[in-house]
Every structure is written in C-alpha cells, then in structure tokens.
Design an enzyme around this catalytic site. Structure first.
Site, PDB file in Angstrom:
ATOM      1  N   ASP A  26      30.100  -9.176   8.753  1.00 16.14           N
ATOM      2  CA  ASP A  26      31.439  -9.759   8.947  1.00 16.14           C
ATOM      3  C   ASP A  26      32.469  -8.655   8.779  1.00 16.14           C
ATOM      4  O   ASP A  26      32.506  -7.973   7.764  1.00 16.14           O
ATOM      5  CB  ASP A  26      31.670 -10.863   7.908  1.00 16.14           C
ATOM      6  CG  ASP A  26      33.102 -11.373   7.923  1.00 16.14           C
ATOM      7  OD1 ASP A  26      33.557 -11.864   6.874  1.00 16.14           O
ATOM      8  OD2 ASP A  26      33.756 -11.247   8.978  1.00 16.14           O
ATOM      9  N   ASN A  28      35.948  -9.202   9.416  1.00 27.06           N
ATOM     10  CA  ASN A  28      37.336  -9.666   9.179  1.00 27.06           C
ATOM     11  C   ASN A  28      37.441 -10.641   8.014  1.00 27.06           C
ATOM     12  O   ASN A  28      38.430 -11.363   7.894  1.00 27.06           O
ATOM     13  CB  ASN A  28      37.895 -10.286  10.463  1.00 27.06           C
ATOM     14  CG  ASN A  28      37.100 -11.526  10.866  1.00 27.06           C
ATOM     15  OD1 ASN A  28      36.042 -11.815  10.293  1.00 27.06           O
ATOM     16  ND2 ASN A  28      37.597 -12.255  11.842  1.00 27.06           N
ATOM     17  N   ASP A  34      30.354 -10.925  13.066  1.00 27.31           N
ATOM     18  CA  ASP A  34      31.091 -10.829  14.325  1.00 27.31           C
ATOM     19  C   ASP A  34      30.728  -9.544  15.080  1.00 27.31           C
ATOM     20  O   ASP A  34      29.989  -8.701  14.564  1.00 27.31           O
ATOM     21  CB  ASP A  34      32.595 -10.904  14.059  1.00 27.31           C
ATOM     22  CG  ASP A  34      33.001 -10.010  12.888  1.00 27.31           C
ATOM     23  OD1 ASP A  34      33.608 -10.516  11.917  1.00 27.31           O
ATOM     24  OD2 ASP A  34      32.641  -8.824  12.920  1.00 27.31           O
ATOM     25  N   ASP A 103      21.343 -13.648  25.099  1.00 32.67           N
ATOM     26  CA  ASP A 103      20.522 -14.859  24.999  1.00 32.67           C
ATOM     27  C   ASP A 103      20.954 -15.804  26.126  1.00 32.67           C
ATOM     28  O   ASP A 103      22.143 -16.095  26.272  1.00 32.67           O
ATOM     29  CB  ASP A 103      20.748 -15.527  23.623  1.00 32.67           C
ATOM     30  CG  ASP A 103      19.533 -16.297  23.146  1.00 32.67           C
ATOM     31  OD1 ASP A 103      19.182 -16.177  21.955  1.00 32.67           O
ATOM     32  OD2 ASP A 103      18.902 -16.991  23.983  1.00 32.67           O
ATOM     33  N   ASP A 204      16.019 -18.773  26.692  1.00 32.54           N
ATOM     34  CA  ASP A 204      15.839 -19.834  25.711  1.00 32.54           C
ATOM     35  C   ASP A 204      15.148 -21.059  26.298  1.00 32.54           C
ATOM     36  O   ASP A 204      15.535 -21.536  27.365  1.00 32.54           O
ATOM     37  CB  ASP A 204      17.246 -20.225  25.225  1.00 32.54           C
ATOM     38  CG  ASP A 204      17.246 -21.282  24.149  1.00 32.54           C
ATOM     39  OD1 ASP A 204      16.991 -20.925  22.990  1.00 32.54           O
ATOM     40  OD2 ASP A 204      17.486 -22.460  24.474  1.00 32.54           O
ATOM     41  N   GLU A 261      11.249 -17.237  26.050  1.00 30.50           N
ATOM     42  CA  GLU A 261      10.816 -18.021  24.909  1.00 30.50           C
ATOM     43  C   GLU A 261      10.002 -19.171  25.487  1.00 30.50           C
ATOM     44  O   GLU A 261      10.546 -20.175  25.929  1.00 30.50           O
ATOM     45  CB  GLU A 261      11.983 -18.590  24.107  1.00 30.50           C
ATOM     46  CG  GLU A 261      11.488 -19.340  22.880  1.00 30.50           C
ATOM     47  CD  GLU A 261      12.457 -20.376  22.360  1.00 30.50           C
ATOM     48  OE1 GLU A 261      13.176 -20.974  23.164  1.00 30.50           O
ATOM     49  OE2 GLU A 261      12.497 -20.579  21.145  1.00 30.50           O
ATOM     50  N   HIS A 333      14.942 -16.049  14.476  1.00 26.26           N
ATOM     51  CA  HIS A 333      15.990 -16.906  13.890  1.00 26.26           C
ATOM     52  C   HIS A 333      15.567 -18.364  13.756  1.00 26.26           C
ATOM     53  O   HIS A 333      16.286 -19.176  13.168  1.00 26.26           O
ATOM     54  CB  HIS A 333      17.251 -16.808  14.753  1.00 26.26           C
ATOM     55  CG  HIS A 333      17.032 -17.429  16.105  1.00 26.26           C
ATOM     56  ND1 HIS A 333      16.190 -16.863  17.057  1.00 26.26           N
ATOM     57  CD2 HIS A 333      17.474 -18.582  16.632  1.00 26.26           C
ATOM     58  CE1 HIS A 333      16.153 -17.651  18.120  1.00 26.26           C
ATOM     59  NE2 HIS A 333      16.917 -18.704  17.883  1.00 26.26           N
ATOM     60  N   ASP A 334      14.398 -18.693  14.332  1.00 20.83           N
ATOM     61  CA  ASP A 334      13.896 -20.076  14.242  1.00 20.83           C
ATOM     62  C   ASP A 334      12.778 -20.209  13.220  1.00 20.83           C
ATOM     63  O   ASP A 334      12.260 -21.302  13.026  1.00 20.83           O
ATOM     64  CB  ASP A 334      13.298 -20.540  15.586  1.00 20.83           C
ATOM     65  CG  ASP A 334      14.332 -20.846  16.617  1.00 20.83           C
ATOM     66  OD1 ASP A 334      14.002 -20.766  17.814  1.00 20.83           O
ATOM     67  OD2 ASP A 334      15.481 -21.155  16.239  1.00 20.83           O
TER      68      ASP A 334
HETATM   69  O1  TEU Z   1      14.221 -22.920  20.480  1.00 20.00           O
HETATM   70  C1  TEU Z   1      13.426 -23.623  21.417  1.00 20.00           C
HETATM   71  C2  TEU Z   1      12.343 -24.351  20.798  1.00 20.00           C
HETATM   72  O2  TEU Z   1      11.265 -24.432  21.336  1.00 20.00           O
HETATM   73  C3  TEU Z   1      12.584 -25.143  19.581  1.00 20.00           C
HETATM   74  O3  TEU Z   1      11.711 -26.244  19.586  1.00 20.00           O
HETATM   75  C4  TEU Z   1      12.274 -24.356  18.357  1.00 20.00           C
HETATM   76  O4  TEU Z   1      10.870 -24.272  18.214  1.00 20.00           O
HETATM   77  C5  TEU Z   1      12.915 -25.148  17.255  1.00 20.00           C
HETATM   78  O5  TEU Z   1      14.255 -24.760  17.288  1.00 20.00           O
HETATM   79  C6  TEU Z   1      12.285 -24.860  15.913  1.00 20.00           C
HETATM   80  O6  TEU Z   1      13.063 -25.442  14.886  1.00 20.00           O
HETATM   81  C7  TEU Z   1      15.376 -22.386  21.131  1.00 20.00           C
HETATM   82  C8  TEU Z   1      16.196 -21.575  20.148  1.00 20.00           C
HETATM   83  O7  TEU Z   1      15.438 -20.462  19.690  1.00 20.00           O
HETATM   84  C9  TEU Z   1      16.599 -22.480  19.016  1.00 20.00           C
HETATM   85  O8  TEU Z   1      17.333 -21.744  18.026  1.00 20.00           O
HETATM   86  C10 TEU Z   1      17.467 -23.594  19.571  1.00 20.00           C
HETATM   87  O9  TEU Z   1      17.718 -24.523  18.540  1.00 20.00           O
HETATM   88  C11 TEU Z   1      16.762 -24.316  20.736  1.00 20.00           C
HETATM   89  O10 TEU Z   1      16.146 -23.443  21.666  1.00 20.00           O
HETATM   90  C12 TEU Z   1      17.780 -25.096  21.552  1.00 20.00           C
HETATM   91  O11 TEU Z   1      18.571 -24.168  22.271  1.00 20.00           O
HETATM   92 CA    CA Z   2      33.952 -12.499  10.925  1.00 17.70          CA
END
Ligand code: TEU
Ligand code: CA
Length: 563
Positions: A26, A28, A34, A103, A204, A261, A333-334
């Site tokens: 971050d 700011n 950001d 993305d 995605d 993905e 991130h998932d």
């Molecule tokens: O995730 C796609 C996906 O297959 C989801 O089922 C994923 O396994 C799930 O989010 C797990 O908790 C993508 C992105 O990576 C995810 O961050 C998004 O939430 C999702 O698409 C919708 O855009």
């Molecule tokens: Ca910020």
C-alpha cells in the site's frame, strides 16, 4: 520414453510471480495495496529473478469477489490507482525485463457492469442476450445448479418470470458466449489490452464459458436437492470452438503468453488445450490441489498422504512430457499457503520450506511463485468468521455450520483452506503492519510477520528468500537452463514414502533432485555417481563423488549426476 523435440519458446524459460494487488504493498495509507506499491517493489522482484508478473484483477469492480467481478474492463479501479499508474508500471517493468500478465475474467462480469444494468432495464431486449435470462420451471429456477459459492446458480430477474445464471456470486452474471455480440465486445477488449503491450493473460474460470443452453437438471448431489454447476460444465461439448475462436481473434495475432485456469478438463483434451498448437500456452497443474477436494466442502476434506501427493505430481509430469508445458504452483490466491498444506508439522521450518520450493520450481513446466511464498509465509489463524473477507470463506463456513459443526470446528476448516490464508498482507518487515501499510490493513496481518518478513531475510544469507534467489538463478543459469526448462523429467524411487526424487536431463547433462520429506535421516543409493552440488539447503561440499548419500530430514539436494 522417446522424448519428442520440445519447441523452444520464450515464455517456457520464464519464472512468473503472482501478485494479489490488494495485499502486496500500500503506497497511500488506505490499507489497501495499489499499483504504486507494486512499482516501488519492482527492484525486489527483479532481484528475485522474476521475468513475468501476473496481476490478479485491478479493473473497476465493486469487490464482491475481490475484483473477479468486473464492472468496467477498460478502467483501473480507483482503489488501485489510475490507468496512468498502470501504464507507468507496465513501462518500468519492461525496462527491467519484466512482462505484465493481466487476469482475464470473461466467463462473467459484475452485475454493476453497464451491460447487465441495461439488461435489467429491458429483460427482453438486446442486452439481456448478453447473459442467460431463462424462464423458470413451475415457479422454480430453470435447473437445479448450485453455484460455487453456495445456493442456486439462478437469480430472479426483478419484475419478470425470468432468472439469470451466475455460476459464482449472484453479483457475477455469466456472459453468454453463444452471442456473437458478446464475443466481439470481449475480443475487442482483449486486443485493446494486448495493444498496450502486456505480455499476456491468466485466464479465469475459462472452462465455464460453454453452457448446455437446455440447462438440464442433474441428479442432486446434496441434501439441498441441487447439483454442482460443474455437472453441466463437465458434460457439455463444444468449448473447443469457442476457445479456438478466442485464440484466433486475439492471442494468435501476437506472440502472447496465456495460461488457463482450467478445472474439469475432459479426458484426452490436454494437447488440444495446451499442446504446441493449443488454445493456451500453458495451464496450471491443479491435480495436487484437487486431492483434498471435500465431498461437500472444506469441512469434509480428507487427509492426503505424501506418497499420494508425490505420485499426483509425477503423473502430471509424465502426462505432459513432450506434449505440453504446465504451470506449476504450490499455492495461489484461491488456495491455502503451500507450506501449511503440503509440509507435515515437523517440516514446517526454513529447511522444509526451502525443500518444498525446490521440488516445485525445478519440475518441468513454468514455475509460478505466489507473493510471500519466497519468504515462507504460512496460513493465518483468525479468531472469528468476521476476521475473514472472502465470499467463498463465508459460504464454506455456513456449509460447515449447517452440516452441524461448531463455530470452532467450522473456523478450523477455514484456517486450513480459506483463500484468505493467501491474501493476508505481504510481510515486508517487522515494523507496523509488516511494512505493508501505514493505515489499517483491509485484512489482518499474519502475527508471525515478526519472524517471517523480507527485511530480516535479506540480511540472512541462509534465509528462505536467499534460497529462492539461488533456486531461480540455478533454473535460469546458462549452464543448466536447457536441462531444467527443456529437459526430460525422470521420476526416481517412486514408491518411497518419504523421498521425493527426480532427475532432469537434456541428454547431455543430468541433475537429480533429492528431497527427504520424512522424519528420519535416509540413505539413498544410486547406480550413477553423484557429482557437483548445484543447490542444497544444508551444508554440503562442492562435490559428493559417491553413489550414495545420507539425507537429513527436510534436506533437499540438487546435484549433477555423471555416469
Ligand atoms: O476461480 C475459479 C474456480 O474454479 C473457483 O471454483 C475456485 O476454485 C474457487 O474460487 C475456490 O474457492 C477463479 C478465481 O481464481 C477466483 O478467485 C474467483 O473467485 C472465481 O474464478 C470467479 O471469478
Ligand atoms: Ca492503497
């Protein structure tokens, strides 16, 4: 196996770093990462040896799903900065030889997108055709699909007997890829971003774009009488036509790097998707992650043994050998943090963390490193569900409670599997908020930031961070990149329940990776001579010069093998 020549392509030689912008840096003081914060850290990424950076979405969004719900594909969210900030980041990254991968979220948009707002205003008009507005059946939704985030995948269109489809949140209406106007809008947008000079896209949820427009219901798979929306995704044919058109109309017009993905890939579709002439350059290997998939959710996942995990990775490597290039991860991130998920308790220490990273980065395929993985960030224990800020975690918590688990038990499931484990702020130093922000962080900082942070590890040549730098440098080195990038993958000691061992060879040179995931020391005996030590997480002389070696628990050793 007879190794077919693998075409040399620029993106195959790269190491990619995934940034979750909201949690990276971050600049700011508003507590949210950001673009200017990322700009500030480009030298850090260069120093790590990174060649491309994948940014999770930074477009305009109401953040129902943390930016995976886009309300304007041509605008940068004011939360992250301006388009000028983006253009500066793109240019400065390029100067450092770092490409930006955006993305691409095109299975759905945000319900605040103007297309959807226009559709709601005229549910029988042109823009309703950008989505799936379907008649209900006997007062019920068109089919019994459950969304990824729980509940029906159909939402009533106000003032009508229609429903619209949303495989994810109700604020993420699915775009209608059968509609040529939708495809044109999306292709134009993709080309607009490519014209700006980005290196490519992470794409995605792309397997979801093809629907069976009869929307058949399927056998319920849970007490709610619904079935996972993937039941339709897995059965429908015809996605190839859409992906082929997408590639022809956009990516193929330039030398673009694309990584899909892709979940629920049909049997035998690997080369069609990511072969030499596939729809995408690469796709992530999610097979290890899928092992823990619970029947009903995070609360009923099963324990996975080391041997099962190892064999799954070996199977992926062998399936794509000579055919395709997967992208290898231990987290994103998932997903929860790889260190917390794949290392047994006794191995959750710097040596084990280095070992896990080494085994992943030297596999055949493109290594993706997720922000914080390079310093060994771990899952973050929250005190209550209110400490989370993720639509899927709330959904999974609800599922667990409705299945009869206590608050504590449901929180334990979230601690093991929540996406927020990977979304806690990047730990830059031992100062306030781990140096991520001077404001109030949008999500709790992991309390271990005083022990796990970049600044302290910069000063310690034996740190995880320094090891990752050496690991990436080895993979990309003039002497060994042909082996680690283009070389064959040869599994070793496949049935061993503690040793993860494989070789990489380009026919000229050969290296072995030996990793002791067990609790006890082990002696490994070879038919060839272990020679020069290329990388180790514990003390080793320059040369082994022996046909056997004793490995300590959590020891990883990479060395050249000579006949
Ligand atoms: O995730 C796609 C996906 O297959 C989801 O089922 C994923 O396994 C799930 O989010 C797990 O908790 C993508 C992105 O990576 C995810 O961050 C998004 O939430 C999702 O698409 C919708 O855009
Ligand atoms: Ca910020």
């Amino acid at each position: 196996m007879e190794e077919r020549a693998v075409k040399k392509q620029w993106w195959k030689e790269k190491v990619v770093y995934q940034i979750y912008p909201k949690s990276f840096k971050d600049s700011n003081g508003d507590g949210i990462g950001d673009l200017k914060g990322i700009l500030e850290k480009l030298p850090y990424l260069k120093n790590l040896g990174i060649d491309m950076v994948w940014l999770s979405p930074v477009y305009q969004s109401p953040f129902i799903d943390q930016g995976y719900d886009i309300s304007d594909y041509y605008k940068i969210s004011e939360v992250f900065g301006t388009m000028e900030d983006f253009d500066t980041l793109l240019a400065e990254a390029k100067k450092l030889g770092i490409g930006i991968v955006m993305d691409l979220v095109i299975n759905h948009c945000s319900s605040e997108h103007e297309w959807f707002q226009k559709a709601l205003k005229d549910p029988y008009g042109e823009y309703a055709g950008y989505f799936y507005f379907e008649k209900g059946k006997d007062g019920n939704p068109p089919s019994n699909y459950r969304s990824y985030f729980g509940g029906s995948a159909w939402e009533k269109v106000p003032g009508t007997d229609l429903y619209y489809l949303h495989m994810f949140a109700k604020e993420q209406p699915d775009l209608n890829w059968e509609n040529p106007k939708v495809k044109k809008e999306l292709f134009d947008m993709i080309n607009w971003w490519l014209d700006k000079g980005i290196a490519g896209f992470r794409i995605d949820a792309i397997i979801n774009i093809k629907k069976d427009v009869n929307f058949p219901s399927y056998e319920p798979d849970g007490p709610d009488g619904m079935c996972a929306c993937t039941a339709m995704v897995e059965r429908v044919d015809g996605i190839g036509e859409l992906l082929g058109e997408l590639k022809r109309e956009t990516f193929a017009k330039r030398d673009t790097f694309t990584v899909g993905e892709v979940f629920n890939l049909k049997e035998g579709a690997l080369e069609e998707f990511v072969g030499e002439d596939g729809y995408f350059s690469s796709m992530f290997d999610f097979a290890p992650h899928m092992l823990t998939e619970g029947q009903n959710g995070w609360y009923d996942t099963r324990e996975v043994t080391f041997l099962e995990w190892k064999k799954t990775i070996i199977q992926s490597q062998m399936e794509c050998q000579g055919k395709a290039f997967l992208s290898n991860i231990i987290e994103n991130h998932d997903e929860p943090r790889g260190v917390s998920r794949y290392l047994p308790e006794y191995a959750q220490n710097p040596d084990g963390i280095k070992m896990l990273g080494c085994v992943s980065v030297l596999l055949r395929g493109i290594p993706f490193i997720y922000q914080g993985q390079e310093i060994g960030m771990t899952n973050c224990q929250m005190d209550s569900i209110e400490d989370y800020d993720d639509i899927d975690t709330y959904h999974q918590y609800r599922e667990a409670r409705e299945a009869g688990l206590s608050d504590k038990e449901a929180l334990e499931a979230c601690y093991r599997f929540s996406r927020d484990n990977a979304r806690t702020p990047m730990q830059w130093d031992a100062g306030e908020n781990a140096g991520f922000t001077k404001g109030m962080p949008w999500l709790r900082v992991n309390e271990n930031y005083r022990m796990v942070n970049v600044a302290d590890q910069e000063k310690d040549p034996g740190s995880v961070l320094h090891f990752y730098r050496k690991l990436i440098a080895l993979r990309k080195s003039e002497e060994w990149k042909n082996v680690f990038v283009y070389g064959e993958f040869l599994p070793l000691f496949e049935e061993d329940e503690s040793l993860f061992a494989y070789a990489r060879t380009d026919g000229e040179k050969k290296a072995v990776i030996l990793a002791n995931f067990g609790k006890e020391e082990m002696t490994v005996k070879f038919s060839e001579n272990l020679g020069k030590v290329l990388l180790a997480n514990m003390y080793r002389p320059q040369q082994i010069n022996a046909r056997e070696v004793v490995l300590e628990p959590c020891e990883v050793l990479v060395c050249q093998v000579c006949e």
